[in-house]
Design a protein around this motif. Structure first.
Motif, PDB file in Angstrom:
ATOM      1  N   VAL A 187      12.801   7.478   5.676  1.00 11.62           N
ATOM      2  CA  VAL A 187      13.250   6.086   5.508  1.00 11.62           C
ATOM      3  C   VAL A 187      14.318   5.990   4.423  1.00 11.62           C
ATOM      4  CG1 VAL A 187      12.540   3.780   4.776  1.00 11.62           C
ATOM      5  CG2 VAL A 187      11.117   5.069   6.366  1.00 11.62           C
ATOM      6  N   SER A 188      14.100   6.701   3.325  1.00 11.37           N
ATOM      7  CA  SER A 188      15.004   6.553   2.182  1.00 11.37           C
ATOM      8  C   SER A 188      16.347   7.243   2.377  1.00 11.37           C
ATOM      9  CB  SER A 188      14.334   7.079   0.910  1.00 11.37           C
ATOM     10  OG  SER A 188      14.132   8.474   0.974  1.00 11.37           O
ATOM     11  N   LYS A 189      16.436   8.109   3.367  1.00  6.85           N
ATOM     12  CA  LYS A 189      17.761   8.675   3.691  1.00  6.85           C
ATOM     13  C   LYS A 189      18.656   7.583   4.271  1.00  6.85           C
ATOM     14  CE  LYS A 189      20.123  12.221   6.466  1.00  6.85           C
ATOM     15  NZ  LYS A 189      20.975  12.725   5.383  1.00  6.85           N
ATOM     16  N   HIS A 190      18.057   6.643   4.983  1.00 11.63           N
ATOM     17  CA  HIS A 190      18.818   5.542   5.581  1.00 11.63           C
ATOM     18  C   HIS A 190      18.949   4.366   4.621  1.00 11.63           C
ATOM     19  CE1 HIS A 190      20.485   2.935   8.617  1.00 11.63           C
ATOM     20  NE2 HIS A 190      19.490   2.072   8.502  1.00 11.63           N
ATOM     21  N   ILE A 191      17.897   4.072   3.883  1.00 14.84           N
ATOM     22  CA  ILE A 191      17.883   2.946   2.945  1.00 14.84           C
ATOM     23  C   ILE A 191      17.660   3.528   1.554  1.00 14.84           C
ATOM     24  CG2 ILE A 191      16.855   0.731   2.345  1.00 14.84           C
ATOM     25  CD1 ILE A 191      15.791   0.594   5.229  1.00 14.84           C
ATOM     26  N   LYS A 192      18.735   3.796   0.861  1.00 13.12           N
ATOM     27  CA  LYS A 192      18.632   4.506  -0.414  1.00 13.12           C
ATOM     28  C   LYS A 192      17.829   3.726  -1.449  1.00 13.12           C
ATOM     29  CE  LYS A 192      21.178   8.152   0.631  1.00 13.12           C
ATOM     30  NZ  LYS A 192      21.473   7.883   2.043  1.00 13.12           N
ATOM     31  N   ASN A 193      18.023   2.417  -1.491  1.00 11.30           N
ATOM     32  CA  ASN A 193      17.318   1.593  -2.482  1.00 11.30           C
ATOM     33  C   ASN A 193      16.045   1.018  -1.864  1.00 11.30           C
ATOM     34  OD1 ASN A 193      16.979   0.347  -5.031  1.00 11.30           O
ATOM     35  ND2 ASN A 193      17.841  -1.559  -4.240  1.00 11.30           N
ATOM     36  N   ILE A 194      15.156   1.925  -1.439  1.00 15.95           N
ATOM     37  CA  ILE A 194      13.927   1.501  -0.773  1.00 15.95           C
ATOM     38  C   ILE A 194      12.872   1.128  -1.806  1.00 15.95           C
ATOM     39  CG2 ILE A 194      12.958   3.836  -0.655  1.00 15.95           C
ATOM     40  CD1 ILE A 194      12.743   1.196   2.142  1.00 15.95           C
ATOM     41  N   GLY A 195      12.030   0.178  -1.450  1.00 19.96           N
ATOM     42  CA  GLY A 195      10.844  -0.119  -2.231  1.00 19.96           C
ATOM     43  C   GLY A 195       9.629   0.387  -1.481  1.00 19.96           C
ATOM     44  N   VAL A 196       8.597   0.786  -2.200  1.00 16.35           N
ATOM     45  CA  VAL A 196       7.385   1.309  -1.581  1.00 16.35           C
ATOM     46  C   VAL A 196       6.176   0.544  -2.109  1.00 16.35           C
ATOM     47  CG1 VAL A 196       5.834   3.293  -1.399  1.00 16.35           C
ATOM     48  CG2 VAL A 196       8.308   3.626  -1.181  1.00 16.35           C
ATOM     49  N   ILE A 197       5.355   0.045  -1.180  1.00 18.42           N
ATOM     50  CA  ILE A 197       4.051  -0.500  -1.545  1.00 18.42           C
ATOM     51  C   ILE A 197       3.005   0.480  -1.031  1.00 18.42           C
ATOM     52  CG2 ILE A 197       2.414  -2.393  -1.283  1.00 18.42           C
ATOM     53  CD1 ILE A 197       4.711  -4.320  -1.015  1.00 18.42           C
ATOM     54  N   TRP A 198       2.277   1.072  -1.959  1.00 18.77           N
ATOM     55  CA  TRP A 198       1.289   2.102  -1.653  1.00 18.77           C
ATOM     56  C   TRP A 198      -0.086   1.484  -1.853  1.00 18.77           C
ATOM     57  CZ3 TRP A 198       3.034   7.094  -0.427  1.00 18.77           C
ATOM     58  CH2 TRP A 198       2.056   8.084  -0.280  1.00 18.77           C
TER      59      TRP A 198
ATOM     60  N   PHE B  12      -0.238   2.685   3.952  1.00 27.14           N
ATOM     61  CA  PHE B  12      -1.563   2.062   3.887  1.00 27.14           C
ATOM     62  C   PHE B  12      -2.653   3.072   4.207  1.00 27.14           C
ATOM     63  CE2 PHE B  12      -5.226  -0.125   5.662  1.00 27.14           C
ATOM     64  CZ  PHE B  12      -5.444  -1.132   4.729  1.00 27.14           C
ATOM     65  N   ASP B  13      -3.544   3.264   3.257  1.00 26.55           N
ATOM     66  CA  ASP B  13      -4.694   4.148   3.419  1.00 26.55           C
ATOM     67  C   ASP B  13      -5.928   3.296   3.670  1.00 26.55           C
ATOM     68  OD1 ASP B  13      -6.883   5.915   2.989  1.00 26.55           O
ATOM     69  OD2 ASP B  13      -5.667   7.166   1.662  1.00 26.55           O
ATOM     70  N   ILE B  14      -6.667   3.605   4.729  1.00 27.68           N
ATOM     71  CA  ILE B  14      -7.820   2.793   5.086  1.00 27.68           C
ATOM     72  C   ILE B  14      -8.908   2.834   4.013  1.00 27.68           C
ATOM     73  CG2 ILE B  14      -9.034   4.603   6.368  1.00 27.68           C
ATOM     74  CD1 ILE B  14      -8.716   0.867   7.387  1.00 27.68           C
ATOM     75  N   ASP B  15      -8.872   3.841   3.124  1.00 23.75           N
ATOM     76  CA  ASP B  15      -9.877   3.853   2.057  1.00 23.75           C
ATOM     77  C   ASP B  15      -9.587   2.847   0.949  1.00 23.75           C
ATOM     78  OD1 ASP B  15      -8.164   5.007   0.082  1.00 23.75           O
ATOM     79  OD2 ASP B  15      -8.820   7.038   0.546  1.00 23.75           O
ATOM     80  N   SER B  16      -8.490   2.098   1.085  1.00 19.80           N
ATOM     81  CA  SER B  16      -8.261   0.977   0.169  1.00 19.80           C
ATOM     82  C   SER B  16      -9.329  -0.095   0.354  1.00 19.80           C
ATOM     83  CB  SER B  16      -6.867   0.376   0.378  1.00 19.80           C
ATOM     84  OG  SER B  16      -6.706  -0.089   1.702  1.00 19.80           O
ATOM     85  N   LEU B  17      -9.933  -0.136   1.556  1.00 15.31           N
ATOM     86  CA  LEU B  17     -11.034  -1.069   1.793  1.00 15.31           C
ATOM     87  C   LEU B  17     -12.321  -0.531   1.187  1.00 15.31           C
ATOM     88  CD1 LEU B  17      -8.940  -1.888   4.126  1.00 15.31           C
ATOM     89  CD2 LEU B  17     -10.936  -2.891   5.221  1.00 15.31           C
ATOM     90  N   ASP B  18     -13.239  -1.426   0.907  1.00 17.37           N
ATOM     91  CA  ASP B  18     -14.542  -1.028   0.394  1.00 17.37           C
ATOM     92  C   ASP B  18     -15.211  -0.065   1.372  1.00 17.37           C
ATOM     93  OD1 ASP B  18     -16.749  -1.930  -1.701  1.00 17.37           O
ATOM     94  OD2 ASP B  18     -17.707  -1.694   0.262  1.00 17.37           O
ATOM     95  N   SER B  19     -15.876   0.937   0.828  1.00 18.29           N
ATOM     96  CA  SER B  19     -16.470   1.989   1.662  1.00 18.29           C
ATOM     97  C   SER B  19     -17.486   1.458   2.677  1.00 18.29           C
ATOM     98  CB  SER B  19     -17.139   3.037   0.766  1.00 18.29           C
ATOM     99  OG  SER B  19     -18.083   2.435  -0.105  1.00 18.29           O
ATOM    100  N   SER B  20     -18.069   0.307   2.419  1.00 17.50           N
ATOM    101  CA  SER B  20     -19.044  -0.250   3.353  1.00 17.50           C
ATOM    102  C   SER B  20     -18.410  -0.643   4.684  1.00 17.50           C
ATOM    103  CB  SER B  20     -19.729  -1.472   2.735  1.00 17.50           C
ATOM    104  OG  SER B  20     -18.794  -2.515   2.482  1.00 17.50           O
ATOM    105  N   PHE B  21     -17.095  -0.858   4.697  1.00 20.60           N
ATOM    106  CA  PHE B  21     -16.405  -1.270   5.918  1.00 20.60           C
ATOM    107  C   PHE B  21     -15.820  -0.094   6.702  1.00 20.60           C
ATOM    108  CE2 PHE B  21     -15.595  -4.904   2.938  1.00 20.60           C
ATOM    109  CZ  PHE B  21     -16.411  -5.826   3.572  1.00 20.60           C
ATOM    110  N   VAL B  22     -15.660   1.067   6.035  1.00 26.56           N
ATOM    111  CA  VAL B  22     -14.864   2.140   6.640  1.00 26.56           C
ATOM    112  C   VAL B  22     -15.582   3.494   6.560  1.00 26.56           C
ATOM    113  CG1 VAL B  22     -12.619   1.046   6.426  1.00 26.56           C
ATOM    114  CG2 VAL B  22     -13.554   2.251   4.458  1.00 26.56           C
ATOM    115  N   PRO B  23     -16.593   3.702   7.402  1.00 22.16           N
ATOM    116  CA  PRO B  23     -17.266   5.001   7.408  1.00 22.16           C
ATOM    117  C   PRO B  23     -16.355   6.135   7.867  1.00 22.16           C
ATOM    118  CG  PRO B  23     -17.995   3.653   9.270  1.00 22.16           C
ATOM    119  CD  PRO B  23     -17.186   2.763   8.385  1.00 22.16           C
ATOM    120  N   GLY B  24     -15.347   5.809   8.657  1.00 21.77           N
ATOM    121  CA  GLY B  24     -14.511   6.836   9.259  1.00 21.77           C
ATOM    122  C   GLY B  24     -13.308   7.226   8.442  1.00 21.77           C
ATOM    123  N   THR B  25     -13.534   7.614   7.209  1.00 19.93           N
ATOM    124  CA  THR B  25     -12.446   8.123   6.376  1.00 19.93           C
ATOM    125  C   THR B  25     -13.008   9.179   5.439  1.00 19.93           C
ATOM    126  OG1 THR B  25     -10.550   7.516   5.005  1.00 19.93           O
ATOM    127  CG2 THR B  25     -12.631   6.397   4.529  1.00 19.93           C
TER     128      THR B  25
END
Length: 308
Positions: free
Chosen positions: A109-120, A225-238
């Motif tokens: 992405v950043s090769k095309h948009i040099k001044n990229i912002g990232v939300i992790w 977006f990492d699915i483990d950002s959610l509380d572990s009670s909602f996401v057994p599959g990570t």
């Protein structure tokens, strides 16, 4: 503009089997038809080829970092595919796979948009380096490497340059940070909104502050977006669940708001592990979040993504 689905079936960054099956699971749940039914032009570009290696090769190229050569090779291929997509005015939707894929997606992405912002968005910092990692797992290193911190082969993957300036990074939902990551955050200009801050100020405030902060600083936003950002009670599959995380509604509101901002140009969805899931509970929740993104997506992004 088309949505380009790119599968990244990699688990070598985490050392656990299962996350490599994420792209296949998304397709089994009809991600293409779901997006098409929402009115999008969708093209599935297939999966990135990831080398098959045996466990004995774990330290073949580096005595500390696991499957170093495999992760670098696959992410270089991913960077090419992502760059090809976004440079043609399309939206790359990268389906993981473990979070080491952030190396390739941000590089492309950043090769095309040099001044990229990232939300992790992640329970973990993913800001370790070869010097601070406690495990040798590269899925804990992609954000640091993208900001120019870490071994040369990760930092300079695809192009010999820093991919995103630290002041253009916002990290959200962290609550399991290693000492080296905490130190990096203290010594950098990135904004970090831990779960403690989210609970103290509310998700609405965090969303507003994040978007207001980036709006005048960057030309567009990539979300990882990492699915483990959610509380572990909602996401057994990570593979690395952590308690006290985002609720489902908070995650939907966060992703929907970013999508509606007019700045979103690419998206990673990572760390779905079907082998650990319970009757596709996590996978189906991921599809709910995906719908929330593209129901709210603003397609007027910077003159049809023509930024490079």
């Amino acid at each position: 503009m088309a949505l380009n689905i790119i599968g990244m079936p990699i688990n070598h960054g985490t050392g656990k089997l299962g996350s490599n099956l994420g792209p296949q699971k998304f397709r089994e749940l009809n991600i293409l038809d779901t997006l098409k039914d929402m009115g999008y032009d969708v093209c599935d570009l297939g999966d990135i080829e990831v080398a098959e290696v045996c466990d004995e090769d774990i330290h073949r190229c580096d005595e500390k970092l696991k499957f170093y050569d495999v992760v670098i090779d696959a992410n270089t291929k991913l960077a090419f595919r992502v760059y090809e997509s976004i440079s043609k005015g399309n939206f790359p939707l990268i389906l993981g796979g473990d979070h080491s894929l952030g190396l390739g997606s941000i590089a492309g992405v950043s090769k095309h948009i040099k001044n990229i912002g990232v939300i992790w968005i992640d329970a973990h910092g993913d800001m370790n380096t070869h010097e601070t990692t406690l495990t040798g797992n590269i899925h804990g290193m992609p954000l640091a490497a993208s900001m120019g911190k870490g071994p040369d082969k990760l930092v300079n993957l695809f192009e010999h340059r820093v991919k995103v300036k630290d002041e253009n990074v916002v990290h959200i939902a962290g609550r399991d940070l290693d000492p080296g990551e905490i130190e990096l955050i203290k010594n950098s200009k990135l904004k970090a909104f831990t779960m403690d801050k989210i609970k103290e100020n509310g998700i609405d405030s965090i969303i507003k502050e994040s978007l207001d902060y980036l709006r005048d600083k960057v030309d567009a936003i990539h979300v990882s977006f990492d699915i483990d950002s959610l509380d572990s009670s909602f996401v057994p599959g990570t593979g690395t669940p952590v308690a006290d995380g985002l609720t489902v509604e908070e995650a939907k509101k966060l992703l929907s708001s970013i999508a509606a901002s007019g700045m979103l140009v690419s998206l990673d969805l990572v760390e779905l592990n079907p082998l650990l899931d319970n009757n596709d509970e996590t996978a189906k929740l991921y599809m709910e979040l995906l719908k929330a993104v593209f129901e709210n997506y603003n397609s007027s992004v910077k003159a049809q993504l023509a930024l490079g």
